[in-house]
Design an enzyme around this catalytic site. Structure first.
Site, PDB file in Angstrom:
ATOM      1  N   VAL A 290       0.843  -1.202   0.000  1.00 44.12           N
ATOM      2  CA  VAL A 290       0.000   0.000   0.000  1.00 44.12           C
ATOM      3  C   VAL A 290       0.872   1.243   0.000  1.00 44.12           C
ATOM      4  CG1 VAL A 290      -1.668   1.299   1.332  1.00 44.12           C
ATOM      5  CG2 VAL A 290      -1.921  -1.162   1.103  1.00 44.12           C
ATOM      6  N   ALA A 291       1.956   1.174   0.740  1.00 44.92           N
ATOM      7  CA  ALA A 291       2.852   2.328   0.775  1.00 44.92           C
ATOM      8  C   ALA A 291       3.430   2.600  -0.602  1.00 44.92           C
ATOM      9  CB  ALA A 291       3.969   2.072   1.774  1.00 44.92           C
TER      10      ALA A 291
ATOM     11  N   ASP B  54      -8.336  26.708 -39.681  1.00 45.75           N
ATOM     12  CA  ASP B  54      -9.109  26.862 -40.893  1.00 45.75           C
ATOM     13  C   ASP B  54      -9.178  28.351 -41.200  1.00 45.75           C
ATOM     14  OD1 ASP B  54     -12.526  26.227 -41.789  1.00 45.75           O
ATOM     15  OD2 ASP B  54     -10.674  25.924 -42.897  1.00 45.75           O
TER      16      ASP B  54
ATOM     17  N   GLU C  39      -1.776   6.172  -3.780  1.00 45.44           N
ATOM     18  CA  GLU C  39      -3.220   6.153  -3.995  1.00 45.44           C
ATOM     19  C   GLU C  39      -3.735   7.497  -4.429  1.00 45.44           C
ATOM     20  OE1 GLU C  39      -1.943   5.811  -1.121  1.00 45.44           O
ATOM     21  OE2 GLU C  39      -1.877   3.672  -0.772  1.00 45.44           O
TER      22      GLU C  39
END
Lengths: 1010, 401
Positions: free
Chosen positions: A398-399, A445, A403
């Site tokens: 998780v580290a 254009d 996240e």
């Protein structure tokens, strides 16, 4: 009452006083006269109140007169009744269909069930043949039952829309990323192994992310879809012998439609009757000059759309005259529908940042999994318990995954979209924001983007001198009172008076701003006269119109005859310079009449050529005064021996802000390219005036068959060209694709239907809001609401800032995560216990990583963001050099944190106190590291200050406060395993926290400062 | 004294890509001068694979439609098929506009002698001119014949006599000399390319016969030196792999300088002639030198004569002049050189004025330089070229003999 003006066998001209200035009566007469058996053709002119009728020879004129008188009677009765009942006195019965209007979904269903529409060379067939083929009657139209039947058979007249993403889809898209996948797996594992709190914590983050993303993306989708025109296009159709107005989606092949100025053509149709009908087909072909339509068949079979003068196309605008057409194609079988289908074929692209974040996410996941497994295995080998190691390695995993990353990316982009909306830039997708920041080539254009798409007089050549008009005519000062008394007062006055009199544009003055209703060329002339101070109405009243001789095949000029005082007639002529010069015998110079000889005629023609070379459209004016009365039928015999007064040169002006816009783009390292249908010299003149090539010599590519070139040749040529001339709509897509193949990130602007495939294929499609068409807006990624190009520059700056901000967040997140990994890893591997417990790791991640990271992504715009070239799209956001630098920074933070740990161990031994020290040091140094991440170039030691980022201040103080809270609330403290600290301990923590930022800032690689 | 040897020169038709580029470049020069006679322009053209690359630097007070000119030339030369034609080719134009240099904008007709001295040469340049009595136009025989053959080849296509030819073609003539005089034709090579738009099912032999009849024979009508039974005649199809003309092999302005001048029989400058305005000494010097050489031979003062003029930057008059008569001169070469210095236009402004180089494009219908760009810039008698006039011959004769 009716009065006969002239008559020849089979033709009579009436003067109908009731017709004067009554458009309604005109329409009424037309629709009813169409049904008459005796009358074959007619022309009603409400300006003069005259009605020209052609009829079968045998019929006596009286009968015709009676027929018309009866119709007029009927009209006035109807009108009277309508007004009595409170209805508007319009003859066009706005009868809606009897049944309930079919809902949109049902329409889509009808569309799906519908069959093919046969495609035939309608333009080659005569009107009778066409009518027979589609089974329709030109006077009565289709019976309603037949129309219903065909609606089911051929489907409604709508284009298959791109379905919007449903809310569910948007929500699901938030969860389908790899980091979220891993986190979900981690949470699952935590749950299974009893770490409920952990699982909850992890899923909270995922939840926050998803909610944020969902809210912002659905918000922007809503905005974009609200842009779509909610007004239903209507059509005037003849059914069951009656004229009605219905929703255009109900049209079917065979319907008889009436074409009126100012209305869009609702479906593709074969013209069966035309009275000087002109249609502006620029939305389909890019040609802004209206085309004159005719009902005659055309022999050639393979001809381009521009040349199909007997067909009217859906989506084009009727600008003048009127006509009747029979529908031959609806919905996706129209030309516009076919272009729409092309849009489906051009692919959508993923922006570089998205791709990179995906890869990064995956890489990190892999790395962390390996780490996970490694630590797990090592721990087991060391003899630690299975569960313990599982928890440890999970928390390490998780580290390792930042996240905050998905949240940061989504939030940043969403905030960017919001900010741009405040500045009138509408973003359709999150990716458009990234593309804005990475764009390297800007394709524009010409018509509508670089120019205003509006004819304006830019040069006036009179009396052998030329006046360039920059301020739209205010440079001309004429004493109009004098001029009106004697048109030969000055040649400028004469030219303008002629230009206004010999002119069919109507000046409509209801409300404050007067509107002009007519062709662009004639409008431009009236505009000029108004700006020069002329009172148009007064002049036209002073010289009432008696007759107009129109332009025709062999006659490239127009003449009008006006009543003057003393029974004189003013003949005003305007038209093609070469012809008008031939008709003139004198020229007005300084108010005097000078005879024209061959040399002076040649000079005039050379002037004309000179003006034409710069892309101007020229008209010459001349006049003559004759003694009245004059014979109107012999009008053309009077047009000779004229007095030449001047040449008016008109052009579509370049928007004022364009050169500045281009310069800004060049300074920001973005290449500019112009795409136009003009010929090379005009394209060159315009390109040069806006300095589109910067310092390089101007390169123009003039090609009709671009697609036939070898692919490599196309790609290598495209990357060197500044102006593409004589380009057709299909080429635009090819150009965009060639530039992309050459490796550029391409932005393309457009406003017509024919631009849509190119807009979709470009990395960034830009449509103009006010002047753009629905289709273009639907397909574009960015819409410039106020049509102001400079807003785009701001958008690019914002896009770049967002890009760099994401990088800054990444910098922060990765560096801090790396430090966490290093600390835990080293601690575990070396057997020094746990410098950070799992809860502490999670706390760091979830609390201290998200908000500072988010705040960094909201870093305000730095000044030099538009002074540097765009970042190399091939260079990764996180490359080798970044990893090295960030690794070093992480290392410093790790070192000091471990230093505090060792101090802790030496003083207190292994245990919670030591880990508290490392935890607090690491957290604090990470938070301070945030400041370092604000800029790659400036350091806290340098003199330059960055614009303040209040979010960051809030985040920092907030997080510090949170840390403090954690240290003092008992429950939280025990959860995190924080123990009491003494003064010396605090000092050590203080030192260990501030050292890294000082060291890292000092070591920051200094970039070149120009 | 040249003894016995064989000499070969080659020429190409106007549809050969290199010559096509020369014509496009010169058509651009014509167009500018037609409208602004004091314009300065340098036009380079390259063609490859149906892409025309145009690089034009100009200083003039007007704009012209450059790609359109190229397209017109391509169509007029005869490329109108589906693979390559004026209409369908792609033109990449690189335009650089130079500020109007007042130094170069002068009216040569209005200048006095001192003012002419102030118009200086801008670059060092060697210019060579040659004339010899091998042909009535006073040109070396090999190039003269090669041009006749390539013209005949082109004419056969235009007239429709040989319809399957494409505009691209090349000719080579080898002449055997004895005692320095043309003796016989040693070899003739005609390289043609059959057009792709034509379904050709004639045998090689038949084509050879046809071309011999329609190209070779008319070219040698009235020629004192004609092919004999030992002359090696090769009529070959060029096979490029795909198509003819620019789709098969590429072209570039200035790569056929030998074809433009003397077929390598005489010395020539390495600079190209086409695509340059009359302010360029490396172009107009060549014309001035030819004028001098031709008049010397026309006056009977030598049988073969080369005039070499050296221009130096910053001067208006030449730095030096050399005359070489290869031993055929009746008068010393120094005297000839002095006479040239005295009577012939050699300063840039003088040359422009004498030959009306800035005015001719307007006066000649269809452009002037464009016509020079194919079949030789010197030694032509089909169009009225100022430097081919022998109007100084009498003067020279009186003065020197």
């Amino acid at each position: 009452m009716l009065r006969v003006i002239s008559t020849v066998p089979g033709r009579v001209r009436f003067k109908v006083p009731e017709l004067y200035r009554s458009r309604d009566l005109k329409y009424f007469l037309e629709t009813h006269l169409l049904k008459s058996d005796t009358i074959t053709d007619f022309k009603a002119n409400e300006l003069t109140g005259s009605l020209l009728v052609r009829f079968k020879h045998e019929t006596p004129t009286d009968r015709i007169a009676q027929e018309i008188t009866d119709l007029i009677q009927k009209f006035s009765e109807e009108n009277h009744n309508n007004r009595k009942n409170g209805q508007p006195s319009s003859l066009v019965k706005r009868k809606r269909l009897k049944q309930e209007d079919i809902s949109k979904r049902k329409l889509r269903q009808l569309l799906q069930d519908s069959g093919q529409q046969p495609s035939k060379p309608w333009h080659q067939l005569s009107t009778d043949e066409v009518l027979k083929l589609v089974g329709s009657d030109p006077h009565k139209g289709l019976p309603s039952r037949e129309a219903e039947k065909r609606l089911k058979q051929y489907g409604p007249n709508i284009l298959p829309e791109e379905a919007a993403r449903s809310s569910f889809q948007i929500l699901m898209d938030q969860f389908l990323t790899v980091p979220v996948g891993l986190l979900a797996a981690a949470a699952g594992l935590s749950l299974v192994t009893g770490g409920v709190v952990d699982a909850i914590a992890i899923m909270t983050v995922v939840g926050i992310n998803a909610v944020l993303g969902f809210v912002t993306e659905s918000q922007s989708e809503k905005t974009i879809h609200s842009l779509k025109n909610l007004v239903r296009p209507m059509a005037i159709v003849v059914r069951d012998g009656e004229t009605k107005e219905i929703g255009a989606e109900y049209l079917v092949p065979g319907d008889i439609i009436l074409l009126r100025p100012g209305h869009y053509v609702p479906a593709d149709g074969r013209i069966i009757h035309a009275e000087r009908l002109t249609i502006d087909e620029s939305a389909l072909t890019g040609e802004s000059v209206p085309i004159l339509k005719t009902p005659n068949p055309i022999k050639d079979d393979q001809i381009p759309i521009n040349d199909m003068v007997n067909i009217c196309f859906m989506g084009t605008l009727v600008t003048g005259g009127q006509g009747v057409a029979v529908v031959v194609a609806t919905g996706q079988f129209t030309e516009m529908g076919k272009i729409h289908a092309l849009i489906g074929e051009a692919e959508n692209t993923k922006t570089p940042m998205e791709r990179e974040l995906d890869t990064l996410g995956t890489k990190l996941v892999m790395a962390s999994s390996i780490l996970c497994v490694g630590v797990f295995g090592l721990g087991i080998l060391r003899g630690n318990s299975f569960l313990y190691m599982l928890k440890t390695s999970l928390s390490l995993a998780v580290a390792a995954v930042p996240e905050g990353l998905p949240t940061v990316a989504t939030t940043t982009l969403a905030l960017g979209i919001k900010k741009m909306r405040e500045n009138h830039i509408l973003i359709r997708t999150m990716n458009a924001v990234e593309a804005l920041g990475a764009v390297q080539v800007f394709c524009m254009d010409k018509t509508g983007t670089i120019t205003e798409n509006r004819m304006t007089v830019v040069e006036l050549y009179t009396g052998n001198k030329s006046i360039t008009l920059k301020k739209m005519g205010t440079e001309i000062s004429i004493s109009w009172n004098k001029a009106l008394d004697d048109p030969a007062f000055t040649e400028e006055a004469a030219t303008l008076i002629i230009a206004v009199l010999c002119n069919e544009s109507e000046l409509i003055e209801n409300g404050e701003t007067p509107r002009l209703n007519g062709t662009p060329t004639e409008n431009a002339l009236i505009d000029l006269a108004m700006k020069a101070g002329m009172d148009i109405k007064q002049v036209r009243k002073r010289f009432p119109l008696q007759k107009i001789l129109y332009r025709s095949e062999n006659r490239n000029w127009m003449a009008s005859f006006h009543q003057m005082e003393h029974n004189q007639i003013l003949v005003a002529v305007k038209g093609s310079p070469s012809e008008v010069v031939q008709l003139s015998t004198h020229q007005m110079i300084q108010g005097n009449l000078v005879e024209l000889n061959d040399n002076s005629r040649e000079d005039l023609l050379i002037q004309n050529e000179r003006m034409a070379k710069y892309g101007l459209r020229n008209l010459a004016t001349a006049y003559k005064i004759i003694e009245g009365p004059f014979n109107k039928d012999e009008a053309d015999s009077y047009v000779k021996e004229l007095i030449f007064t001047g040449i008016v040169g008109m052009a579509d002006p370049v928007r004022e802000e364009v050169p500045r816009f281009i310069e800004k783009l060049h300074r920001a390292g973005i290449k500019t390219v112009m795409i136009t249908g003009d010929q090379a010299p005009t394209a060159y003149a315009i390109g040069r005036s806006i300095n589109i090539s910067g310092d390089e010599p101007l390169q123009i590519l003039d090609s009709v068959s671009f697609s036939k070139l070898d692919k490599e040749a196309r790609v290598s040529i495209c990357s060197r060209v500044h102006v593409f001339a004589r380009v057709s709509p299909a080429n635009k897509l090819e150009i965009v694709e060639a530039l992309k193949e050459a490796g550029y990130i391409v932005a393309m602007t457009g406003d017509g239907v024919n631009d849509s495939p190119a807009l979709k294929a470009a990395d960034l499609g830009v449509a103009m809001g006010a002047t753009g068409t629905d289709v273009a807006r639907e397909v574009a990624d960015v819409i410039v609401e106020d049509d102001n190009l400079e807003t785009l520059v701001m958008a690019v700056a914002q896009g770049r800032t967002i890009n760099t901000n994401v990088k800054k967040s990444l910098h922060f997140l990765l560096a801090t995560n790396m430090s966490e990994i290093m600390v835990s890893f080293i601690g575990n591997v070396a057997g020094w216990g746990q410098p950070l417990t799992e809860m502490q790791l999670l706390w760091i991640n979830l609390v201290t990583d998200i908000f500072p990271g988010l705040a960094l992504s909201m870093e305000p715009e730095h000044e030099e963001v538009m002074e540097k070239p765009p970042r190399n799209p091939n260079a990764p956001l996180v490359g080798e050099s970044e990893l090295k630098t960030w690794g070093r920074e992480a290392g410093v933070m790790t070192a000091t944190s471990l230093g505090a740990y060792f101090y802790g161990i030496s003083r207190y031994g292994l245990g919670p106190r030591a880990s508290t020290l490392s935890f607090l040091s690491l957290t604090a140094s990470q938070l301070l590291h945030c400041l370092s991440c604000r800029s790659d170039d400036t350091t806290i030691f340098s003199h330059e200050t960055l614009p303040p980022n209040p979010h960051l201040n809030l985040a920092l103080w907030g997080t510090f406060a949170l840390q403090g809270v954690a240290m003092f609330i008992p429950g939280l403290r025990s959860l995190l395993g924080i123990s009491r600290l003494g003064l010396l301990d605090m000092a050590v923590v203080g030192a260990a926290s501030t050292a890294p930022i000082l060291i890292n800032e000092a070591l920051k690689p200094k970039g070149d400062k120009k | 004294m040249r003894k016995d040897f064989v000499f070969t020169s080659h020429s190409v038709t106007d549809g050969h890509p290199d010559k096509l580029c020369d014509q496009i470049s010169d058509a651009i020069v014509d167009r500018f001068l037609q409208q602004d006679s004091q314009a300065s322009v340098v036009a380079e053209c390259a063609i490859s694979q149906a892409i025309v690359f145009l690089a034009v630097q100009f200083g003039a007070n007007l704009l012209i439609d450059i790609p359109n000119i190229a397209r017109n030339v391509i169509n007029q030369v005869g490329y109108t098929g589906p693979n390559f034609s004026g209409k369908t080719c792609t033109a990449l134009t690189s335009i650089q506009e130079l500020p109007l240099d007042t130094q170069d904008r002068f009216d040569e007709d209005a200048l006095s002698d001192e003012e002419m001295d102030r118009i200086k040469v801008r670059n060092n340049a060697n210019c060579f001119g040659f004339a010899c009595d091998q042909t009535p136009s006073l040109m070396p025989l090999p190039i003269h014949l090669a041009h006749k053959l390539s013209r005949a080849l082109s004419l056969a296509r235009i007239k429709g006599t040989v319809p399957y030819l494409s505009p691209d073609g090349k000719t080579q003539v080898g002449v055997e000399y004895r005692d320095g005089r043309p003796h016989r034709i040693q070899s003739i090579v005609i390289q043609y390319c059959p057009s792709e738009d034509y379904n050709l099912n004639l045998s090689k032999k038949r084509i050879q016969e046809e071309l011999t009849e329609t190209v070779v024979r008319p070219a040698f009508d009235n020629e004192p030196v004609a092919p004999d039974h030992k002359t090696r005649i090769y009529i070959r199809k060029i096979y490029y792999g795909h198509g003819c003309g620019p789709t098969a092999h590429s072209g570039l302005t200035g790569r056929k300088t030998a074809v433009d001048t003397y077929g390598e029989y005489a010395r020539q400058s390495g600079s190209a002639l086409s695509g340059k305005d009359p302010r360029r000494t490396d172009r107009i010097g060549a014309y001035a030198a030819r004028y001098a050489a031709k008049n010397i031979v026309a006056a009977g003062l030598a049988r073969e004569c080369e005039v070499q003029i050296t221009y130096s930057i910053g001067l208006s008059a030449p730095a030096s002049i050399q005359v070489e008569t290869f031993g055929t001169g009746k008068v010393e070469e120094e005297r000839l050189a002095k006479a040239i210095m005295k009577h012939f236009p050699l300063r840039p402004a003088e040359i422009i004025r004498k030959f009306r180089l800035r005015k001719l494009p307007r006066e000649v219908k269809g452009g002037f330089y464009r016509k020079l760009a194919a079949y030789g810039q010197v030694g032509r008698t089909d169009i009225g070229i100022p430097w081919e006039r022998g109007d100084m011959a009498d003067l020279l004769r009186e003065e020197l003999l």
